[in-house]
Motif scaffolding. Sequence first.
Motif, short mmCIF file in Angstrom:
data_model
loop_
_atom_site.label_atom_id
_atom_site.label_comp_id
_atom_site.label_asym_id
_atom_site.label_seq_id
_atom_site.Cartn_x
_atom_site.Cartn_y
_atom_site.Cartn_z
N PHE A 44 55.34 1.39 49.94
CA PHE A 44 55.01 0.10 49.34
C PHE A 44 54.09 -0.70 50.27
O PHE A 44 53.96 -0.38 51.45
N ILE A 45 53.45 -1.72 49.70
CA ILE A 45 52.53 -2.58 50.45
C ILE A 45 53.04 -4.01 50.35
O ILE A 45 53.46 -4.45 49.28
N THR A 46 53.02 -4.72 51.47
CA THR A 46 53.50 -6.10 51.48
C THR A 46 52.32 -7.05 51.67
O THR A 46 51.22 -6.62 52.05
N ALA A 47 52.57 -8.34 51.48
CA ALA A 47 51.50 -9.35 51.53
C ALA A 47 50.68 -9.29 52.83
O ALA A 47 49.45 -9.29 52.77
N PRO A 48 51.32 -9.22 54.01
CA PRO A 48 50.48 -9.18 55.22
C PRO A 48 49.63 -7.91 55.32
O PRO A 48 48.60 -7.92 55.99
N GLU A 49 50.06 -6.83 54.64
CA GLU A 49 49.27 -5.59 54.65
C GLU A 49 48.13 -5.65 53.63
O GLU A 49 47.21 -4.84 53.68
N ILE A 50 48.21 -6.58 52.68
CA ILE A 50 47.13 -6.73 51.69
C ILE A 50 45.94 -7.44 52.32
O ILE A 50 44.80 -7.04 52.11
N SER A 51 46.22 -8.48 53.09
CA SER A 51 45.10 -9.24 53.67
C SER A 51 45.54 -10.01 54.91
O SER A 51 46.65 -10.56 54.95
N GLN A 52 44.65 -10.11 55.89
CA GLN A 52 44.89 -10.91 57.09
C GLN A 52 45.08 -12.39 56.76
O GLN A 52 45.67 -13.13 57.55
N MET A 53 44.59 -12.82 55.56
CA MET A 53 44.70 -14.23 55.19
C MET A 53 46.16 -14.68 55.14
O MET A 53 46.48 -15.82 55.46
N PHE A 54 47.05 -13.77 54.73
CA PHE A 54 48.46 -14.13 54.56
C PHE A 54 49.07 -14.55 55.90
O PHE A 54 49.59 -15.66 56.05
N GLY A 55 48.98 -13.68 56.90
CA GLY A 55 49.53 -14.01 58.22
C GLY A 55 48.83 -15.19 58.86
O GLY A 55 49.46 -16.01 59.54
N GLU A 56 47.52 -15.31 58.63
CA GLU A 56 46.78 -16.44 59.22
C GLU A 56 47.28 -17.77 58.67
O GLU A 56 47.45 -18.73 59.42
N LEU A 57 47.53 -17.81 57.36
CA LEU A 57 48.00 -19.08 56.77
C LEU A 57 49.43 -19.39 57.21
O LEU A 57 49.80 -20.55 57.39
N VAL A 58 50.24 -18.34 57.43
CA VAL A 58 51.57 -18.57 58.01
C VAL A 58 51.41 -19.15 59.42
O VAL A 58 52.11 -20.09 59.81
N GLY A 59 50.45 -18.63 60.18
CA GLY A 59 50.20 -19.14 61.54
C GLY A 59 49.75 -20.59 61.54
O GLY A 59 50.17 -21.39 62.38
N ILE A 60 48.91 -20.95 60.57
CA ILE A 60 48.45 -22.33 60.46
C ILE A 60 49.62 -23.26 60.08
O ILE A 60 49.75 -24.36 60.61
N TRP A 61 50.48 -22.75 59.19
CA TRP A 61 51.68 -23.53 58.80
C TRP A 61 52.53 -23.83 60.05
O TRP A 61 53.01 -24.94 60.26
N ILE A 62 52.71 -22.80 60.88
CA ILE A 62 53.53 -22.95 62.09
C ILE A 62 52.87 -23.93 63.06
O ILE A 62 53.51 -24.86 63.57
N ALA A 63 51.56 -23.72 63.31
CA ALA A 63 50.87 -24.57 64.29
C ALA A 63 50.86 -26.03 63.84
O ALA A 63 51.00 -26.95 64.66
#
Length: 330
Positions: A44-63
Amino acid sequence: MPSPDQRLRRRIAAQGSISVADFMAEANAHYYGSRDPLGAAGDFITAPEISQMFGELVGIWIADLWSRAGRPLDLHFVELGPGRGTLARDALRAMSRIGLAPPVELVETSPALREVQAANLPQARWHDRITDLDGDGPLIVVANEFFDALPITQHDCEGRELRVRFADGRYVRDAADMVIESSPAALEAIAQVAGEIARRGGGALIIDYSREPGSVGDTLQAVSAHERADPWIDPGSRDLTALVDFGALGERATSSGVRVHGPTGQGDWLDAMGIGLRAAALARRHPDRTEEIATARDRLTAPGQMGRLFKVMALTAPDWPEPAGFMSAM
Ligand code: SAH
């Protein structure tokens, strides 16, 4: 070492039957413990494996949350069930642009996936559960497709637990007109996350397949090679998941002393976090990948794809600021 199939059959032979939770726990411990199931060549494929945008936006949320909390120096980044470590890597890159480079604490039980994570995140430390972390600085906890892999129990509407037996060479679960699910393991995990955040400060972002509020029914499913599979065949060879009951998780978190935000649809949350701007910036930098970036954005946000079925819920310590991406209650 006995296979999960042999172990399950032995337990059923000894006890007559086992719970759905025991079946799921045994199957998934072997499944995740022995392989990297993610990606095109996997199951299976998960959101962070679909695109770097997913993890980046999580990082921005955290910062963003960290900045508005006064930039505490002793913050830790924690991820539950980090898979390949892709989300953490993308999130940490985005955070570092805003001046945040926290220690990385991964809660992962799979030896096979710990190895993949170590290659992507050499600075990380690993733990079996969140309550094993040292220190007392605030935590930001991320969990994407973690809660859906935790064992569930199933009951009928009279409250009888449905059990798993082995008959005529196959696993069978007790029949019921209506199946009511709950996950004591997920409730225990959210209580631990909420308890740590209430005590140490910080927040959590939980993203998962969601049950529609108030709905009941059997949602146990297996996936193998990107196809739905029979959950009762060949345990340990396929991924077993169940829809997450965000209502129950939110209640348990509230009673453990944190504030709960959402859940909201993944599409709405990503839109609010600025996925449109991020996609446009990426496409400007990589014009040859414009179509691929648009397709990825659509997979993550469109209601008919992951945008509605997946929900995002945040937890925050009582004295921490409002997290971004959730409509505040009017
Ligand atoms: N978050 C990743 C991977 C999701 S798959 C992604 O989005 O790509 C589920 C993850 O949870 C795997 O890393 C699996 O090994 C881990 N996991 C499953 N059950 C666990 C448990 N009880 N304790 C800790 N990790 C667990």
